[in-house]
Scaffold this active site. Sequence first.
Site, mmCIF file in Angstrom:
data_model
loop_
_atom_site.group_PDB
_atom_site.id
_atom_site.type_symbol
_atom_site.label_atom_id
_atom_site.label_comp_id
_atom_site.label_asym_id
_atom_site.label_seq_id
_atom_site.Cartn_x
_atom_site.Cartn_y
_atom_site.Cartn_z
ATOM 1 N N SER A 122 42.759 -34.623 -9.531
ATOM 2 C CA SER A 122 41.732 -35.653 -9.392
ATOM 3 C C SER A 122 42.228 -36.985 -9.954
ATOM 4 O O SER A 122 43.261 -37.489 -9.512
ATOM 5 C CB SER A 122 40.437 -35.176 -10.061
ATOM 6 O OG SER A 122 39.343 -35.979 -9.689
ATOM 7 N N ASP A 178 35.398 -30.587 -0.456
ATOM 8 C CA ASP A 178 35.272 -31.428 -1.646
ATOM 9 C C ASP A 178 34.227 -32.522 -1.403
ATOM 10 O O ASP A 178 34.414 -33.395 -0.567
ATOM 11 C CB ASP A 178 36.629 -32.058 -1.970
ATOM 12 C CG ASP A 178 36.696 -32.676 -3.359
ATOM 13 O OD1 ASP A 178 35.643 -33.084 -3.878
ATOM 14 O OD2 ASP A 178 37.803 -32.744 -3.919
ATOM 15 N N HIS A 210 35.795 -29.349 -5.214
ATOM 16 C CA HIS A 210 36.588 -30.164 -6.143
ATOM 17 C C HIS A 210 37.015 -29.281 -7.320
ATOM 18 O O HIS A 210 36.469 -29.365 -8.429
ATOM 19 C CB HIS A 210 35.761 -31.363 -6.617
ATOM 20 C CG HIS A 210 36.598 -32.433 -7.272
ATOM 21 N ND1 HIS A 210 37.513 -33.189 -6.568
ATOM 22 C CD2 HIS A 210 36.666 -32.865 -8.560
ATOM 23 C CE1 HIS A 210 38.093 -34.047 -7.380
ATOM 24 N NE2 HIS A 210 37.604 -33.858 -8.602
#
Length: 234
Positions: A122, A178, A210
């Site tokens: 991320s 996601d 995610h």
Amino acid sequence: MAAGLQLQRCIVAQTGKHSASVIFLHGSGDTGQGLRMWVRDVLKQDLAFPHIRVIYPTAPARPYTPMGGALSNVWFDRYKISRDCPEHLESVEAMCRTLSEVVQQEVRAGVSKHRMLIGGFSMGGAMALHLVSRFHPDVAGVFALSSFLNKDSKVFQTVQGGRGQSMPELFQCHGTADALVPHNWGEMTVAQLQEEGVNATFHSFPGLQHQLARAELEKLRSWIIKKLPPEDPV
């Protein structure tokens, strides 16, 4: 953020001679220890190698605009979580200088930069892309999991016109489900870099949100071994 700041680090040591290193950056609000435990939970074992040290640094707590200015362990600030807004370059560049000390610690330990990989999950992946393309293009590669760059990112400006020579090979993964960082944001990031000549591969994981997945981490492990094979004994 002072360049001399010493980041906390969680380390998975190599089981033999230390000849290579992986620096793995966590996502926003996490810690190095938290990411290490998450990886271990998904793989049912540490991401560990006979010759590779895996380092999980922790971002210092700082005010984070998307959380209303509350303190959070983030690598840099954002005006908002969007591809369409400018980057908060002051905080990005300050953290690049701070993370460069982690790189130099490995150099002082006897590991050359071409025997290092830098990546993250991320926000950690975006941070790695900045750190590698703009400050350490001589490392062996960079990886980004569930990550994206803003559409006018300084990273794109750095590689533009250089036919990708300012960035080593990129390994990127993204889940199709996601909702926090949409899959197409990752796709567009890789496509933009490929247009500038970066050697980049993009792996989609159907139904993955995610988060990390075992198949993803196994693919990453194989790529790490390919990029950082054991050195021949002298």
